[in-house]
Scaffold this motif. Structure first.
Motif, PDB file in Angstrom:
ATOM      1  N   LYS A 277      44.811  32.506  32.781  1.00 14.22           N
ATOM      2  CA  LYS A 277      44.912  32.081  31.422  1.00 14.22           C
ATOM      3  C   LYS A 277      44.357  30.326  31.381  1.00 14.22           C
ATOM      4  CE  LYS A 277      47.424  32.089  27.021  1.00 14.22           C
ATOM      5  NZ  LYS A 277      48.664  32.387  26.242  1.00 14.22           N
ATOM      6  N   GLU A 278      45.068  29.783  32.043  1.00 15.31           N
ATOM      7  CA  GLU A 278      44.775  28.189  31.995  1.00 15.31           C
ATOM      8  C   GLU A 278      43.306  28.047  32.517  1.00 15.31           C
ATOM      9  OE1 GLU A 278      49.585  26.947  33.412  1.00 15.31           O
ATOM     10  OE2 GLU A 278      47.559  26.695  34.654  1.00 15.31           O
ATOM     11  N   ARG A 279      42.970  28.869  33.394  1.00 17.85           N
ATOM     12  CA  ARG A 279      41.484  28.670  33.787  1.00 17.85           C
ATOM     13  C   ARG A 279      40.525  29.423  32.846  1.00 17.85           C
ATOM     14  NH1 ARG A 279      41.710  28.069  39.982  1.00 17.85           N
ATOM     15  NH2 ARG A 279      43.534  26.598  40.397  1.00 17.85           N
ATOM     16  N   ASP A 280      40.944  30.009  31.887  1.00 17.25           N
ATOM     17  CA  ASP A 280      40.074  30.678  31.016  1.00 17.25           C
ATOM     18  C   ASP A 280      39.504  31.766  31.811  1.00 17.25           C
ATOM     19  OD1 ASP A 280      37.549  30.065  28.461  1.00 17.25           O
ATOM     20  OD2 ASP A 280      39.292  31.341  28.425  1.00 17.25           O
ATOM     21  N   VAL A 281      39.869  32.607  32.658  1.00 15.75           N
ATOM     22  CA  VAL A 281      39.313  33.781  33.217  1.00 15.75           C
ATOM     23  C   VAL A 281      39.131  34.794  32.237  1.00 15.75           C
ATOM     24  CG1 VAL A 281      39.530  35.261  35.302  1.00 15.75           C
ATOM     25  CG2 VAL A 281      39.970  33.002  35.386  1.00 15.75           C
ATOM     26  N   LYS A 282      38.119  35.528  32.111  1.00 13.37           N
ATOM     27  CA  LYS A 282      37.674  36.543  31.137  1.00 13.37           C
ATOM     28  C   LYS A 282      38.069  37.864  31.605  1.00 13.37           C
ATOM     29  CE  LYS A 282      35.713  33.485  28.306  1.00 13.37           C
ATOM     30  NZ  LYS A 282      36.381  33.169  27.326  1.00 13.37           N
ATOM     31  N   GLY A 283      38.758  38.503  30.965  1.00 13.17           N
ATOM     32  CA  GLY A 283      39.102  40.148  31.318  1.00 13.17           C
ATOM     33  C   GLY A 283      40.209  39.962  32.247  1.00 13.17           C
ATOM     34  N   ARG A 284      41.026  39.102  32.278  1.00 17.67           N
ATOM     35  CA  ARG A 284      42.253  38.799  33.077  1.00 17.67           C
ATOM     36  C   ARG A 284      43.307  39.723  32.814  1.00 17.67           C
ATOM     37  NH1 ARG A 284      41.825  34.673  29.734  1.00 17.67           N
ATOM     38  NH2 ARG A 284      43.412  34.512  28.077  1.00 17.67           N
ATOM     39  N   SER A 285      43.546  40.154  31.644  1.00 19.84           N
ATOM     40  CA  SER A 285      44.374  41.155  31.339  1.00 19.84           C
ATOM     41  C   SER A 285      44.576  42.510  32.095  1.00 19.84           C
ATOM     42  CB  SER A 285      44.637  41.283  29.873  1.00 19.84           C
ATOM     43  OG  SER A 285      43.364  41.870  29.242  1.00 19.84           O
ATOM     44  N   LYS A 286      43.212  42.927  32.223  1.00 26.59           N
ATOM     45  CA  LYS A 286      43.249  44.269  32.896  1.00 26.59           C
ATOM     46  C   LYS A 286      43.076  44.090  34.308  1.00 26.59           C
ATOM     47  CE  LYS A 286      40.885  46.004  28.595  1.00 26.59           C
ATOM     48  NZ  LYS A 286      39.561  46.443  27.984  1.00 26.59           N
ATOM     49  N   MET A 287      42.841  43.093  34.973  1.00 20.82           N
ATOM     50  CA  MET A 287      42.595  42.849  36.386  1.00 20.82           C
ATOM     51  C   MET A 287      43.838  43.305  37.257  1.00 20.82           C
ATOM     52  SD  MET A 287      40.562  39.262  36.679  1.00 20.82           S
ATOM     53  CE  MET A 287      38.557  39.074  35.946  1.00 20.82           C
ATOM     54  N   SER A 288      43.559  43.781  38.559  1.00 24.06           N
ATOM     55  CA  SER A 288      44.616  43.915  39.250  1.00 24.06           C
ATOM     56  C   SER A 288      44.743  42.666  39.941  1.00 24.06           C
ATOM     57  CB  SER A 288      44.223  44.949  40.379  1.00 24.06           C
ATOM     58  OG  SER A 288      42.938  44.360  41.170  1.00 24.06           O
ATOM     59  N   ARG A 289      45.954  42.769  40.756  1.00 21.38           N
ATOM     60  CA  ARG A 289      46.442  41.501  41.681  1.00 21.38           C
ATOM     61  C   ARG A 289      45.071  40.875  42.355  1.00 21.38           C
ATOM     62  NH1 ARG A 289      50.910  38.867  43.417  1.00 21.38           N
ATOM     63  NH2 ARG A 289      50.376  37.616  45.088  1.00 21.38           N
ATOM     64  N   ALA A 290      44.576  41.840  43.216  1.00 18.93           N
ATOM     65  CA  ALA A 290      43.341  41.308  44.081  1.00 18.93           C
ATOM     66  C   ALA A 290      42.382  40.899  43.176  1.00 18.93           C
ATOM     67  CB  ALA A 290      42.783  42.734  44.693  1.00 18.93           C
ATOM     68  N   ASP A 291      41.890  41.491  41.957  1.00 22.54           N
ATOM     69  CA  ASP A 291      40.997  41.223  41.037  1.00 22.54           C
ATOM     70  C   ASP A 291      41.409  39.547  40.902  1.00 22.54           C
ATOM     71  OD1 ASP A 291      40.275  44.204  40.002  1.00 22.54           O
ATOM     72  OD2 ASP A 291      39.605  43.390  41.635  1.00 22.54           O
ATOM     73  N   LEU A 292      42.596  39.540  40.083  1.00 20.29           N
ATOM     74  CA  LEU A 292      43.080  38.071  39.735  1.00 20.29           C
ATOM     75  C   LEU A 292      42.807  37.068  40.843  1.00 20.29           C
ATOM     76  CD1 LEU A 292      46.380  39.095  37.786  1.00 20.29           C
ATOM     77  CD2 LEU A 292      44.237  37.989  36.828  1.00 20.29           C
ATOM     78  N   GLU A 293      43.196  37.371  42.030  1.00 20.46           N
ATOM     79  CA  GLU A 293      43.110  36.299  43.322  1.00 20.46           C
ATOM     80  C   GLU A 293      41.587  36.057  43.370  1.00 20.46           C
ATOM     81  OE1 GLU A 293      47.020  37.820  45.718  1.00 20.46           O
ATOM     82  OE2 GLU A 293      45.012  37.033  46.686  1.00 20.46           O
ATOM     83  N   ALA A 294      40.779  37.109  43.479  1.00 16.51           N
ATOM     84  CA  ALA A 294      39.388  36.895  43.547  1.00 16.51           C
ATOM     85  C   ALA A 294      38.702  35.895  42.626  1.00 16.51           C
ATOM     86  CB  ALA A 294      38.505  38.091  43.775  1.00 16.51           C
ATOM     87  N   ALA A 295      39.114  36.361  41.163  1.00 14.30           N
ATOM     88  CA  ALA A 295      38.437  35.600  39.948  1.00 14.30           C
ATOM     89  C   ALA A 295      39.024  34.107  40.177  1.00 14.30           C
ATOM     90  CB  ALA A 295      38.844  36.271  38.542  1.00 14.30           C
ATOM     91  N   LEU A 296      40.143  33.829  40.451  1.00 12.86           N
ATOM     92  CA  LEU A 296      40.743  32.645  40.509  1.00 12.86           C
ATOM     93  C   LEU A 296      40.161  31.588  41.572  1.00 12.86           C
ATOM     94  CD1 LEU A 296      44.551  33.166  39.834  1.00 12.86           C
ATOM     95  CD2 LEU A 296      43.168  31.878  38.262  1.00 12.86           C
ATOM     96  N   LYS A 297      39.741  32.306  42.791  1.00  9.03           N
ATOM     97  CA  LYS A 297      39.129  31.448  43.822  1.00  9.03           C
ATOM     98  C   LYS A 297      37.795  31.345  43.251  1.00  9.03           C
ATOM     99  CE  LYS A 297      41.744  33.732  47.771  1.00  9.03           C
ATOM    100  NZ  LYS A 297      41.659  34.540  48.911  1.00  9.03           N
ATOM    101  N   ALA A 298      37.200  32.043  42.522  1.00  5.65           N
ATOM    102  CA  ALA A 298      35.780  31.655  42.275  1.00  5.65           C
ATOM    103  C   ALA A 298      35.841  30.709  41.092  1.00  5.65           C
ATOM    104  CB  ALA A 298      35.268  32.977  41.943  1.00  5.65           C
ATOM    105  N   SER A 299      36.753  30.574  40.418  1.00  6.34           N
ATOM    106  CA  SER A 299      36.762  29.668  39.106  1.00  6.34           C
ATOM    107  C   SER A 299      36.853  28.145  39.290  1.00  6.34           C
ATOM    108  CB  SER A 299      38.185  30.245  38.095  1.00  6.34           C
ATOM    109  OG  SER A 299      39.297  29.535  39.077  1.00  6.34           O
TER     110      SER A 299
END
Length: 299
Positions: A277-299
């Motif tokens: 949320k702090e990084r304004d990652v889109k679609g975060r509410s529907k992401m799995s843990r693995a998806d969240l980690e991948a999206a945060l690493k890319a942000s």
């Protein structure tokens, strides 16, 4: 690992046989000196400055200047006789709150371990007592020919001993030239400085830091051994001018708003979602843990 000192840690009428081990090892790159253009090593010798003759170590005594080029000569045996510690005792003088000791007084760090099996119980007793009260023992002992002031405190399953500087050895900050006693800051500057500190604050993880200068020296040595060269490091930035202070602070705060990626595997899914949320990652509410980690690493 070999002990560097052995004796008894005594507090009250309790004596705990202990061994002292170095807690820090030197990783600096050490060089041997040569005469330029040759393979001839440079050696140091003890030479009589009047005769030029080399003097055997056994014939050397110590001298202390007492004024007007006059010296008092002292034999090692005389120093041994008056030394405050032929004894092997680490004597506790008092206990203090650990937070009261200014880190400026800390010198070298050592581990204390029980010297024998029957010493384990009183050792653990002192360790647990120090930890439970967040106290440290102020002690004195003789090591390397001098009496040291030391602080024994509870570490992670071990008693840590830090040698301390004596108060008389500490220099006063009043002797430092050009301290900014009269410099003034304004509220906007202070607010930006505080924001920058907050943005750069993170848990203390000493394992994440390394001696990059030593690494560069090792790279230089290896490159020269193989006949290669090393790219020079970038020059340090120019000091911030006073007129640019506000702009420098503002730019620093903006550039630090994107925090460095923490160890995502140690965060809970809730913490990952909060960070997303702090990084304004889109679609975060529907992401799995693995998806969240991948999206945060890319942000």
């Amino acid at each position: 690992m070999r002990p560097v000192w052995q004796g008894a840690l005594s507090f009250g009428l309790v004596n705990v046989p202990v061994r002292m081990y170095k807690a820090v090892e030197d990783h600096a790159v050490h060089f041997t000196q040569f005469q330029r253009g040759t393979r001839d090593r440079i050696r140091y010798r003890r030479v009589n400055e009047r005769t030029g003759d080399e003097v055997p170590y056994a014939d050397i005594v110590r001298g202390r200047e007492v004024g007007n080029d006059e010296y008092v000569l002292v034999e090692q045996e005389e120093l041994d006789e008056i030394a405050p510690g032929r004894s092997r005792s680490l004597e506790v003088e008092s206990f203090v709150d650990l937070e009261e000791v200014d880190p400026m007084y800390f010198d070298r760090a050592y581990w204390l371990a029980p010297a024998k099996e029957e010493a384990q119980r009183p050792y653990v007793l002192l360790l647990d007592a120090l930890a439970s009260r967040d106290k440290a023992a102020v002690a004195k002992f003789v090591f390397h020919g001098r009496e040291h002031l030391a602080l024994a405190r509870a570490g992670d399953g071990v008693i840590v001993l830090n040698t301390l500087h004596y108060a008389a050895e500490m220099r006063s900050a009043d002797d430092v030239p050009q301290l900014p006693a009269k410099a003034k800051t304004n509220k906007k500057e202070l607010d930006l400085a505080v924001k920058l500190i907050d943005a750069m604050t993170e848990p203390w993880k000493p394992e994440e830091f390394s001696d990059t200068y030593r690494e560069r020296v090792e790279e230089l040595i290896e490159a020269k051994r193989e006949g290669n060269t090393v790219t020079p490091a970038a020059e340090p930035e120019e000091p911030t001018k006073v007129v640019d202070l506000m702009e420098a602070l503002a730019n620093s705060v903006r550039s630090s708003r994107k925090p460095r990626t923490p160890d995502l595997s140690e965060l809970s899914k809730t913490e990952l979602q909060k960070l997303a949320k702090e990084r304004d990652v889109k679609g975060r509410s529907k992401m799995s843990r693995a998806d969240l980690e991948a999206a945060l690493k890319a942000s």
